[in-house]
Motif scaffolding. Structure first.
Motif, PDB file in Angstrom:
ATOM      1  N   TYR A   1       0.642  24.574  34.953  1.00 52.13           N
ATOM      2  CA  TYR A   1       1.866  24.266  35.697  1.00 52.13           C
ATOM      3  C   TYR A   1       3.100  24.711  34.916  1.00 52.13           C
ATOM      4  O   TYR A   1       3.345  24.242  33.811  1.00 52.13           O
ATOM      5  CB  TYR A   1       1.943  22.767  35.988  1.00 52.13           C
ATOM      6  N   GLY A   2       3.887  25.616  35.508  1.00 53.71           N
ATOM      7  CA  GLY A   2       5.062  26.128  34.830  1.00 53.71           C
ATOM      8  C   GLY A   2       4.693  27.212  33.833  1.00 53.71           C
ATOM      9  O   GLY A   2       5.095  27.184  32.676  1.00 53.71           O
ATOM     10  N   SER A   3       3.950  28.201  34.289  1.00 51.19           N
ATOM     11  CA  SER A   3       3.366  29.205  33.399  1.00 51.19           C
ATOM     12  C   SER A   3       4.377  30.165  32.818  1.00 51.19           C
ATOM     13  O   SER A   3       4.123  30.770  31.783  1.00 51.19           O
ATOM     14  CB  SER A   3       2.322  30.014  34.178  1.00 51.19           C
ATOM     15  N   ALA A   4       5.536  30.364  33.477  1.00 48.47           N
ATOM     16  CA  ALA A   4       6.451  31.451  33.137  1.00 48.47           C
ATOM     17  C   ALA A   4       5.647  32.748  33.112  1.00 48.47           C
ATOM     18  O   ALA A   4       4.844  32.988  34.008  1.00 48.47           O
ATOM     19  CB  ALA A   4       7.173  31.174  31.825  1.00 48.47           C
ATOM     20  N   THR A   5       5.800  33.561  32.070  1.00 46.85           N
ATOM     21  CA  THR A   5       5.087  34.837  32.041  1.00 46.85           C
ATOM     22  C   THR A   5       3.844  34.800  31.156  1.00 46.85           C
ATOM     23  O   THR A   5       3.281  35.845  30.837  1.00 46.85           O
ATOM     24  CB  THR A   5       6.032  35.974  31.610  1.00 46.85           C
ATOM     25  N   GLY A   6       3.409  33.610  30.781  1.00 48.38           N
ATOM     26  CA  GLY A   6       2.044  33.418  30.350  1.00 48.38           C
ATOM     27  C   GLY A   6       1.685  33.418  28.882  1.00 48.38           C
ATOM     28  O   GLY A   6       0.585  32.999  28.535  1.00 48.38           O
ATOM     29  N   ARG A   7       2.561  33.903  28.002  1.00 53.21           N
ATOM     30  CA  ARG A   7       2.167  33.993  26.595  1.00 53.21           C
ATOM     31  C   ARG A   7       1.692  32.660  26.037  1.00 53.21           C
ATOM     32  O   ARG A   7       0.661  32.588  25.364  1.00 53.21           O
ATOM     33  CB  ARG A   7       3.356  34.499  25.762  1.00 53.21           C
ATOM     34  N   ASN A   8       2.431  31.600  26.337  1.00 56.09           N
ATOM     35  CA  ASN A   8       2.100  30.307  25.748  1.00 56.09           C
ATOM     36  C   ASN A   8       1.007  29.572  26.515  1.00 56.09           C
ATOM     37  O   ASN A   8       0.653  28.451  26.163  1.00 56.09           O
ATOM     38  CB  ASN A   8       3.353  29.438  25.643  1.00 56.09           C
ATOM     39  N   SER A   9       0.463  30.211  27.546  1.00 52.69           N
ATOM     40  CA  SER A   9      -0.638  29.613  28.298  1.00 52.69           C
ATOM     41  C   SER A   9      -2.006  30.072  27.796  1.00 52.69           C
ATOM     42  O   SER A   9      -3.020  29.456  28.134  1.00 52.69           O
ATOM     43  CB  SER A   9      -0.518  29.974  29.788  1.00 52.69           C
ATOM     44  N   LEU A  10      -2.039  31.141  27.023  1.00 55.88           N
ATOM     45  CA  LEU A  10      -3.320  31.727  26.638  1.00 55.88           C
ATOM     46  C   LEU A  10      -4.170  30.779  25.801  1.00 55.88           C
ATOM     47  O   LEU A  10      -5.366  30.608  26.046  1.00 55.88           O
ATOM     48  CB  LEU A  10      -3.094  33.040  25.881  1.00 55.88           C
ATOM     49  N   VAL A  11      -3.566  30.156  24.793  1.00 57.47           N
ATOM     50  CA  VAL A  11      -4.338  29.271  23.919  1.00 57.47           C
ATOM     51  C   VAL A  11      -4.819  28.030  24.664  1.00 57.47           C
ATOM     52  O   VAL A  11      -6.022  27.718  24.638  1.00 57.47           O
ATOM     53  CB  VAL A  11      -3.530  28.900  22.670  1.00 57.47           C
ATOM     54  N   PRO A  12      -3.949  27.276  25.352  1.00 62.87           N
ATOM     55  CA  PRO A  12      -4.464  26.072  26.036  1.00 62.87           C
ATOM     56  C   PRO A  12      -5.474  26.377  27.122  1.00 62.87           C
ATOM     57  O   PRO A  12      -6.479  25.671  27.259  1.00 62.87           O
ATOM     58  CB  PRO A  12      -3.201  25.421  26.610  1.00 62.87           C
ATOM     59  N   MET A  13      -5.268  27.436  27.904  1.00 64.95           N
ATOM     60  CA  MET A  13      -6.240  27.773  28.941  1.00 64.95           C
ATOM     61  C   MET A  13      -7.555  28.236  28.316  1.00 64.95           C
ATOM     62  O   MET A  13      -8.645  27.940  28.826  1.00 64.95           O
ATOM     63  CB  MET A  13      -5.681  28.849  29.871  1.00 64.95           C
ATOM     64  N   GLY A  14      -7.463  28.937  27.205  1.00 66.02           N
ATOM     65  CA  GLY A  14      -8.675  29.346  26.503  1.00 66.02           C
ATOM     66  C   GLY A  14      -9.459  28.167  25.970  1.00 66.02           C
ATOM     67  O   GLY A  14     -10.697  28.133  26.046  1.00 66.02           O
ATOM     68  N   LEU A  15      -8.752  27.171  25.426  1.00 64.02           N
ATOM     69  CA  LEU A  15      -9.429  25.972  24.926  1.00 64.02           C
ATOM     70  C   LEU A  15     -10.100  25.213  26.062  1.00 64.02           C
ATOM     71  O   LEU A  15     -11.245  24.754  25.933  1.00 64.02           O
ATOM     72  CB  LEU A  15      -8.426  25.070  24.208  1.00 64.02           C
ATOM     73  N   ALA A  16      -9.400  25.054  27.172  1.00 67.98           N
ATOM     74  CA  ALA A  16      -9.979  24.349  28.315  1.00 67.98           C
ATOM     75  C   ALA A  16     -11.202  25.089  28.851  1.00 67.98           C
ATOM     76  O   ALA A  16     -12.232  24.481  29.171  1.00 67.98           O
ATOM     77  CB  ALA A  16      -8.927  24.186  29.413  1.00 67.98           C
ATOM     78  N   LEU A  17     -11.089  26.407  28.928  1.00 71.66           N
ATOM     79  CA  LEU A  17     -12.215  27.206  29.408  1.00 71.66           C
ATOM     80  C   LEU A  17     -13.416  27.063  28.472  1.00 71.66           C
ATOM     81  O   LEU A  17     -14.570  27.005  28.924  1.00 71.66           O
ATOM     82  CB  LEU A  17     -11.787  28.664  29.514  1.00 71.66           C
ATOM     83  N   GLY A  18     -13.152  26.969  27.164  1.00 71.77           N
ATOM     84  CA  GLY A  18     -14.236  26.773  26.204  1.00 71.77           C
ATOM     85  C   GLY A  18     -14.997  25.490  26.455  1.00 71.77           C
ATOM     86  O   GLY A  18     -16.236  25.442  26.334  1.00 71.77           O
ATOM     87  N   HIS A  19     -14.278  24.430  26.810  1.00 72.94           N
ATOM     88  CA  HIS A  19     -14.953  23.159  27.118  1.00 72.94           C
ATOM     89  C   HIS A  19     -15.853  23.312  28.340  1.00 72.94           C
ATOM     90  O   HIS A  19     -16.974  22.779  28.368  1.00 72.94           O
ATOM     91  CB  HIS A  19     -13.910  22.067  27.355  1.00 72.94           C
ATOM     92  N   VAL A  20     -15.363  24.026  29.343  1.00 68.36           N
ATOM     93  CA  VAL A  20     -16.184  24.226  30.543  1.00 68.36           C
ATOM     94  C   VAL A  20     -17.445  25.008  30.194  1.00 68.36           C
ATOM     95  O   VAL A  20     -18.552  24.663  30.643  1.00 68.36           O
ATOM     96  CB  VAL A  20     -15.372  24.965  31.623  1.00 68.36           C
ATOM     97  N   ARG A  21     -17.310  26.035  29.398  1.00 69.00           N
ATOM     98  CA  ARG A  21     -18.471  26.854  29.055  1.00 69.00           C
ATOM     99  C   ARG A  21     -19.509  26.062  28.257  1.00 69.00           C
ATOM    100  O   ARG A  21     -20.723  26.195  28.476  1.00 69.00           O
ATOM    101  CB  ARG A  21     -18.024  28.090  28.260  1.00 69.00           C
ATOM    102  N   ARG A  22     -19.051  25.241  27.343  1.00 62.42           N
ATOM    103  CA  ARG A  22     -20.001  24.442  26.551  1.00 62.42           C
ATOM    104  C   ARG A  22     -20.740  23.447  27.422  1.00 62.42           C
ATOM    105  O   ARG A  22     -21.899  23.098  27.139  1.00 62.42           O
ATOM    106  CB  ARG A  22     -19.260  23.731  25.420  1.00 62.42           C
ATOM    107  N   ARG A  23     -20.099  22.999  28.489  1.00 61.53           N
ATOM    108  CA  ARG A  23     -20.724  22.007  29.361  1.00 61.53           C
ATOM    109  C   ARG A  23     -21.568  22.640  30.451  1.00 61.53           C
ATOM    110  O   ARG A  23     -22.654  22.145  30.782  1.00 61.53           O
ATOM    111  CB  ARG A  23     -19.631  21.142  29.992  1.00 61.53           C
ATOM    112  N   LEU A  24     -21.100  23.741  31.044  1.00 65.49           N
ATOM    113  CA  LEU A  24     -21.741  24.284  32.235  1.00 65.49           C
ATOM    114  C   LEU A  24     -22.380  25.651  32.023  1.00 65.49           C
ATOM    115  O   LEU A  24     -23.054  26.153  32.924  1.00 65.49           O
ATOM    116  CB  LEU A  24     -20.720  24.380  33.372  1.00 65.49           C
TER     117      LEU A  24
END
Length: 376
Positions: A56-79
């Motif tokens: 939410y409130g991505s702007a142009t995305g630079r500061n979204s890469l790390v948090p989205m990557g961390l969240a995606l990592g949790h999904v991969r470890r689980r599913l």
């Protein structure tokens, strides 16, 4: 550029063309305070495909890469690696989504370059309303965005920075900021799946401080007044030049949860931690006032200058807008070089973890938050 009606309804988009990405180090450092809460957000979460992560409130995305990557990592470890995951970046319609998608395609740190089953999309709508379907989001992230207001309750506000306006005007902005916060939380509550979680990082204030940028915004105010006095700006243009930001204190952010859950959300954890001006330590080592000013100007220009440009009359052409920008930046730069000092302070980084009711019944319920404070 936005006309008068658009300007009245919300803030201008961040500067595009990659400029915000290149000058958002302060926001990145502040947002990092919320990264540990991502681990906690996924503790006990009942994940089932399809999975949606929302930024939410991505702007142009630079500061979204790390948090989205961390969240995606949790999904991969689980599913596992094969479950498709939708990553939705949201911002207002005027956001530079082209720069966002170019970053996601090309940046070495992009989650898309490391995960073939992650699918990025975007929604151009303000997060002060619902932007995704009911019960569709597993995890939401919002960093350095929730302090932006949906509208100006008073215009002209009498100051470029609402917290430095007259008391009665400041009170109107405080009331609007409180209403916006409740609307933001209620919309996220509708979007989250039962048991889903939201992490919000926002710049805040110590309870005993009146504003985050007492020197910087006073300088901006003085230079805009000088432009108006010299005839460069009309009275109406100057009157519209208010940046629609109102920093919340920890008490303000906690207020909707005074009686427990709010709109189905529980405040699980929060922390308020002071963060000094990130550019000041380098000046202490090299004494380079020009370099310090350049960093402070980049910080100011990336998120805040678009609001001032949006206040100009629609008939102002590109040459005028460039002259206005150059004049303001040069004037502020002279002040910064003449009086080097920390300008992005005092600031508190407020982080919160919120969970929607309906967690996996096999997992123990989390206790409500106990506030914490500290210094880096």
């Amino acid at each position: 550029m936005a006309g008068d009606d658009e300007r009245a309804t919300g803030p201008a988009p961040m500067q595009g063309g990659g400029f915000y990405n290149d000058h958002a180090q302060h926001q990145a450092k502040g947002g990092a305070h919320g990264l540990p809460l991502i681990d906690r957000a996924f503790e006990g979460m009942a994940l089932h495909a399809p999975v949606t992560l929302a930024d939410y409130g991505s702007a142009t995305g630079r500061n979204s890469l790390v948090p989205m990557g961390l969240a995606l990592g949790h999904v991969r470890r689980r599913l596992g690696p094969d479950v498709p995951v939708s990553v939705v970046h949201t911002d207002q319609p005027g956001n530079d989504f082209s720069a966002l998608f170019a970053l996601l395609r090309d940046d070495p740190e992009s989650y898309l370059r490391r995960d073939a089953r992650a699918f990025a999309s975007a929604v151009g709508r303000t997060f002060h309303e619902q932007v995704l379907p009911d019960a569709s989001v597993d995890f939401g992230w919002c960093s350095f965005a929730a302090h932006w207001m949906s509208r100006a309750p008073v215009m002209p506000a009498g100051h470029v920075w609402p917290r430095q306006a007259a008391p009665e005007v400041r009170a109107a902005f405080a009331a609007q900021a409180a209403a916006d916060w409740e609307a933001f939380l209620a919309a996220r509550a509708r979007e989250l799946k039962p048991g889903g979680a939201l992490v919000v990082v926002q710049p805040s204030l110590p309870e005993d401080e009146p504003t985050t940028f007492p020197v910087l915004m006073a300088w901006v105010e003085a230079e805009l007044d000088a432009m108006a006095l010299g005839g460069m700006l009309t009275k109406d243009e100057r009157g519209r030049m208010t940046i629609l930001v109102f920093e919340r204190t920890a008490a303000d952010a906690r207020s909707p949860f005074a009686d427990g859950a709010f709109a189905g959300l529980t405040l699980v954890a929060e922390e308020a931690r002071e963060m000094p001006d990130p550019f000041w330590p380098a000046y202490g080592l090299d004494g380079d006032a020009a370099a310090l000013a350049e960093k402070h100007l980049g910080f100011f220009r990336a998120p805040f200058l678009p609001s001032l440009l949006a206040a100009l009359d629609p008939g102002r052409d590109g040459a005028f807008r460039e002259a206005f920008t150059a004049g303001l930046m040069e004037a502020l730069g002279r002040r910064m070089r003449a009086a080097p000092q920390p300008l992005l302070s005092p600031m508190v980084i407020l982080t919160g973890l919120y969970r929607k009711a309906g967690a996996d019944p096999h997992v123990g319920a989390e206790k409500p938050a106990a506030s914490a404070t500290g210094t880096p």
